[in-house]
Write a protein that holds these residues in place. Structure first.
Motif, mmCIF file in Angstrom:
data_model
loop_
_atom_site.group_PDB
_atom_site.id
_atom_site.type_symbol
_atom_site.label_atom_id
_atom_site.label_comp_id
_atom_site.label_asym_id
_atom_site.label_seq_id
_atom_site.Cartn_x
_atom_site.Cartn_y
_atom_site.Cartn_z
ATOM 1 N N LEU A 308 0.804 -1.217 0.000
ATOM 2 C CA LEU A 308 0.000 0.000 0.000
ATOM 3 C C LEU A 308 0.842 1.274 0.000
ATOM 4 C CD1 LEU A 308 -2.079 -2.228 0.557
ATOM 5 C CD2 LEU A 308 -3.260 -0.673 2.090
ATOM 6 N N PRO A 309 1.919 1.357 0.786
ATOM 7 C CA PRO A 309 2.774 2.550 0.690
ATOM 8 C C PRO A 309 3.383 2.741 -0.700
ATOM 9 C CG PRO A 309 3.200 1.396 2.746
ATOM 10 C CD PRO A 309 2.311 0.506 1.935
ATOM 11 N N GLN A 310 3.748 1.637 -1.371
ATOM 12 C CA GLN A 310 4.302 1.748 -2.724
ATOM 13 C C GLN A 310 3.258 2.306 -3.691
ATOM 14 O OE1 GLN A 310 7.228 1.478 -4.012
ATOM 15 N NE2 GLN A 310 8.393 0.571 -2.337
ATOM 16 N N LEU A 311 2.021 1.876 -3.535
ATOM 17 C CA LEU A 311 0.952 2.394 -4.384
ATOM 18 C C LEU A 311 0.733 3.882 -4.127
ATOM 19 C CD1 LEU A 311 -1.552 -0.595 -4.150
ATOM 20 C CD2 LEU A 311 -0.356 0.168 -6.207
ATOM 21 N N CYS A 312 0.811 4.282 -2.862
ATOM 22 C CA CYS A 312 0.685 5.705 -2.530
ATOM 23 C C CYS A 312 1.827 6.506 -3.149
ATOM 24 C CB CYS A 312 0.668 5.902 -1.016
ATOM 25 S SG CYS A 312 -0.882 5.434 -0.207
ATOM 26 N N THR A 313 3.033 5.945 -3.100
ATOM 27 C CA THR A 313 4.185 6.623 -3.693
ATOM 28 C C THR A 313 3.987 6.821 -5.191
ATOM 29 O OG1 THR A 313 5.678 5.683 -2.034
ATOM 30 C CG2 THR A 313 6.682 6.497 -4.060
ATOM 31 N N ALA A 314 3.525 5.779 -5.873
ATOM 32 C CA ALA A 314 3.265 5.893 -7.316
ATOM 33 C C ALA A 314 2.188 6.933 -7.593
ATOM 34 C CB ALA A 314 2.845 4.529 -7.875
ATOM 35 N N MET A 315 1.178 6.962 -6.760
ATOM 36 C CA MET A 315 0.093 7.938 -6.908
ATOM 37 C C MET A 315 0.636 9.363 -6.770
ATOM 38 S SD MET A 315 -3.521 7.640 -4.874
ATOM 39 C CE MET A 315 -5.082 7.704 -5.757
ATOM 40 N N GLY A 316 1.554 9.550 -5.815
ATOM 41 C CA GLY A 316 2.137 10.865 -5.616
ATOM 42 C C GLY A 316 3.063 11.277 -6.737
ATOM 43 N N GLU A 317 3.905 10.335 -7.201
ATOM 44 C CA GLU A 317 4.846 10.644 -8.278
ATOM 45 C C GLU A 317 4.128 10.924 -9.593
ATOM 46 O OE1 GLU A 317 7.923 11.213 -8.025
ATOM 47 O OE2 GLU A 317 8.489 10.346 -6.082
ATOM 48 N N TYR A 318 2.994 10.281 -9.795
ATOM 49 C CA TYR A 318 2.253 10.425 -11.045
ATOM 50 C C TYR A 318 0.920 11.136 -10.822
ATOM 51 C CZ TYR A 318 5.680 7.417 -13.264
ATOM 52 O OH TYR A 318 6.851 6.904 -13.777
ATOM 53 N N GLU A 319 0.936 12.115 -9.922
ATOM 54 C CA GLU A 319 -0.302 12.841 -9.610
ATOM 55 C C GLU A 319 -0.855 13.579 -10.821
ATOM 56 O OE1 GLU A 319 0.829 17.102 -7.903
ATOM 57 O OE2 GLU A 319 1.490 15.494 -6.585
ATOM 58 N N ALA A 320 0.008 13.906 -11.781
ATOM 59 C CA ALA A 320 -0.447 14.590 -12.986
ATOM 60 C C ALA A 320 -1.111 13.639 -13.976
ATOM 61 C CB ALA A 320 0.720 15.307 -13.663
ATOM 62 N N ASP A 321 -0.971 12.348 -13.765
ATOM 63 C CA ASP A 321 -1.566 11.344 -14.658
ATOM 64 C C ASP A 321 -2.877 10.859 -14.042
ATOM 65 O OD1 ASP A 321 -2.237 9.017 -16.132
ATOM 66 O OD2 ASP A 321 -0.134 8.766 -16.710
ATOM 67 N N LYS A 322 -3.958 11.383 -14.534
ATOM 68 C CA LYS A 322 -5.263 11.075 -13.947
ATOM 69 C C LYS A 322 -5.603 9.591 -14.061
ATOM 70 C CE LYS A 322 -10.179 12.189 -14.375
ATOM 71 N NZ LYS A 322 -10.612 10.936 -15.012
#
Length: 700
Positions: A308-322
């Protein structure tokens, strides 16, 4: 090249050739035994390719120049240059001799059969035989000297255009560990086949899934990003069929996909930029995980590897990718519906700031916002620490209220458009806005439970105003869930008797709004309205309102509902009314005592909190008692004299029908809440009652 490009699952395809099988085109080989770039572009014209701005590297011209270069054939056959011993040479010669014998006796006859190209069934059978023979001779992998000859034969067969044959060929080619362009092209081939659901049975029978997962497990991501994209696209299509889920999970798909996400995250952190095509790759990976998390085994694996933390990290890094953010939000929406996953995400404190940031960034993107708000509702449903952590994030409550305001306006505009339309239309925009409001009011109701958040919300004019506006404009018949959630939020806020409470200032107006719910046919709506009255009726003005509007009669009638929660809440309102001596006569005339005694009889042994509330209400009725009969009536007095002693007998009250945990819970309620009040009530009745005859002991 002039075809219109359309996007499917994050991968761009030419629209005119988006459906169909491989066409027959002549194939050429590069010197390393691979497809020529030009011919492969022709062959896959109907499958992809990514436009230049989505590809890795520089401009299109540079890629053409680099793509046209070929490996030299000597790269496949150059002898080792290191010094070797005579024994090494002899051993090597021995191996080659054995390989030559095996090659000539086992492999060559199969290749000769393949070159005949008689019919698809025969060729497919020969391919299966070839795969087994190569495996038996330990010839799979990229160290086999005759690999280029073998690949040349296989590549020619791809041109036949059979999906069944192509899958068998692809499986062998992948097992031979092709790389770079050749790996990309074979992944494209499998991707195209996997796009058609009718090929699922072929994929299942040939177990191509294991070969695709092995690509992700063993090949280098940075070198083969585009190949990974098509490989993942195929896996994503396959995961859409529930038949494959168990196989995927058993073959470590969850671990492989999460390792891929971890690699992407680490590369982004290290380089400060994203890999080319990594956003599109993440779309495929997260879409696949979204399908997998329906399985309990997949969820347990995700928890075990701290995914789950890895998924959150990806979400943060790719916040511009809806698309990436939406897919991960979908994963979290599913995961947080399960307690252990919900707790795991709630414990990752960085998730709250991330979700708030995405809400602010995509405030009008309903499909993403509604999922994030749903996740927040799950996180705060039963976790006081989660409520506190979320509320401490900068701008948390203002962000929610801004969202509430935005979607309330959207909902109102959609409603006006629907009202002005000549013909009835499907109210999709309105339904979408309403869905966000439903999830949002649930979050506010959950947050209001926390004693550090609820009082501030109760004193917030914006928050209370939005909730009241919802009750003003919505009916429970049209918007059941939204009205119930808004009322539940007001109930939680009305619990706090604090200074500057907007709820207290507007209590009479709120009471007027609640009458609409009381007279509805919706029992859930009635229950929430009665709960609010239970809190508000601690105020003398509300008690007067209740009697003036005959709401008390409704409360008495609800004691007959045979619904414990409704009886509990209605009894709470009656208890508050009996604090006022003037109201007791009115309530007695309405038959409240008999209904209360019936409630005690029916629910006492299973709900000691409700039984305690009934006893408190009867205690208030008997404050200035002269005789028990004049206060309660002969019949109800006799009933109480039988019920109360039996309920105060621990052995009778707490029988062995419950398991140990439930029995302990009931015992605690009975000892701390019911027993003290019931004993005082019994003493009062007994001291003001003359026994004329023995009373029978009831059976339970």
């Amino acid at each position: 090249m002039g075809d219109t490009m359309v996007k499917t699952n994050g991968i761009y395809l030419t629209e005119s050739n988006a459906i169909g099988h491989l066409k027959s085109h002549p194939l050429q080989l590069t010197y390393d035994g691979g497809f020529s770039e030009i011919k492969m572009q022709e062959m896959f014209k109907g499958t992809t390719s990514l436009p230049s701005h989505l590809r890795s590297g520089g401009d299109q011209g540079k890629r053409r120049s680099r793509a046209s270069s070929c490996f030299n054939s000597s790269d496949l056959s150059r002898p080792e240059t290191r010094a070797v011993s005579k024994a090494d040479v002899q051993e090597k010669e021995k191996e080659i001799e054995v390989d030559e014998v095996f090659w000539n006796t086992r492999i060559v006859p199969i290749l000769q059969e393949l070159e005949k190209e008689e019919n698809i069934e025969t060729i497919c059978a020969s391919c299966t035989q070839l795969h087994h023979a190569l495996e038996e001779g330990n010839m799979l992998g990229n160290k086999f000297k005759r690999r280029s000859v073998l690949l040349k034969t296989l590549y020619k067969l791809v041109d036949i255009g059979s999906d069944l044959l192509s899958l068998k060929l692809a499986k062998i080619i992948l097992a031979l560990k092709v790389s770079r362009k050749n790996l990309l092209n074979v992944c494209k081939l499998i991707f195209k086949i996997s796009r058609s659901e009718k090929n699922d049975s072929l994929i299942e029978n040939d177990s191509i899934l294991e070969s695709l997962l092995e690509v992700l497990r063993s090949e280098d991501l940075q070198t083969n990003t585009e190949a990974f994209l098509y490989c993942m696209g195929a896996i994503k299509f396959i995961s859409g069929n529930p038949r494959f889920l168990n196989e995927m999970i058993s073959k470590d798909a969850v671990e492989i996909l999460m390792n891929l996400i971890k690699q992407i995250n680490e590369n982004t952190k290290k380089c400060g930029t994203c890999l080319p095509n990594s956003g599109h790759l993440l779309v495929q990976v997260t879409a696949t995980l979204r399908n997998l998390v329906d399985s309990p085994l997949a969820r347990s694996k995700l928890l075990r590897i701290s995914a789950l933390p890895q998924l959150c990290t990806a979400m943060g890094e790719y916040e511009a990718d809806k698309d990436v953010c939406t897919n991960i939000a979908r994963i979290f929406s599913k995961l947080t519906s399960y307690h252990d996953c919900c707790v795991a995400l709630a414990n990752y404190s960085r998730c709250y700031a991330l979700f708030l940031k995405l809400i602010n960034k995509y405030q009008k993107k309903q499909d993403l916002v509604v999922r994030i708000v749903f996740i927040l509702g799950n996180l705060t449903a039963k976790n006081n620490q989660a409520r506190e952590q979320f509320s401490k994030e900068k701008g948390s409550i203002p962000t929610l209220l801004s969202l509430f305001h935005t979607f309330s306006k959207l909902d109102l505009c959609a409603e006006k458009r629907a009202a002005g339309a000549e013909q009835p239309q499907a109210p999709r925009p309105r339904a979408q806005a309403e869905d966000v409001l439903i999830k949002l009011t649930r979050v506010l109701a959950n947050l209001a439970i926390h004693p550090g958040i609820g009082p501030a919300l109760a004193a917030n004019p914006h928050a209370v105003g939005l909730l009241l506006a919802t009750l003003e404009h919505k009916s429970i018949e049209d918007c059941e869930e939204l009205v119930i959630n808004a009322t539940a939020t007001i109930n939680n806020l009305s619990y706090y008797q604090v200074k500057n409470s907007i709820i207290q200032d507007k209590k009479l107006y709120i009471a007027e709004l609640l009458i609409k719910l009381l007279v509805s046919n919706n029992m859930d709506g009635i229950l929430e309205a009665v709960r609010v009255f239970g809190n508000l009726s601690q105020d003398h003005d509300i008690c007067d309102f209740i009697v003036q509007k005959n709401v008390h009669k409704f409360m008495i009638a609800l004691l007959d509902a045979k619904h414990q929660d409704i009886c509990f809440s209605a009894c709470g309102v009656l208890l508050n009314l009996t604090v006022d001596k003037d109201k007791r006569v009115i309530l007695k005339e309405g038959g409240s005592i008999k209904k209360l005694v019936d409630c005690l009889r029916h629910f006492g042994p299973t709900d000691w909190q409700l039984a305690c509330l009934v006893c408190k209400t009867l205690w208030n009725f008997s404050e200035n008692i002269i005789s028990a009969s004049s206060c309660f009536g002969d019949e109800d007095t006799n009933t109480l004299l039988v019920l109360l002693p039996s309920f105060l007998d621990e052995e009778l009250a707490l029988d062995g029908s419950f398991d140990q945990d439930l029995r302990n819970y009931h015992k605690l309620q009975w000892e701390t809440e019911f027993k003290p009040v019931a004993q005082q009530l019994l003493n009062r009745i007994q001291s003001h009652h003359t026994f004329l005859e023995p009373l029978p002991i009831p059976s339970f």
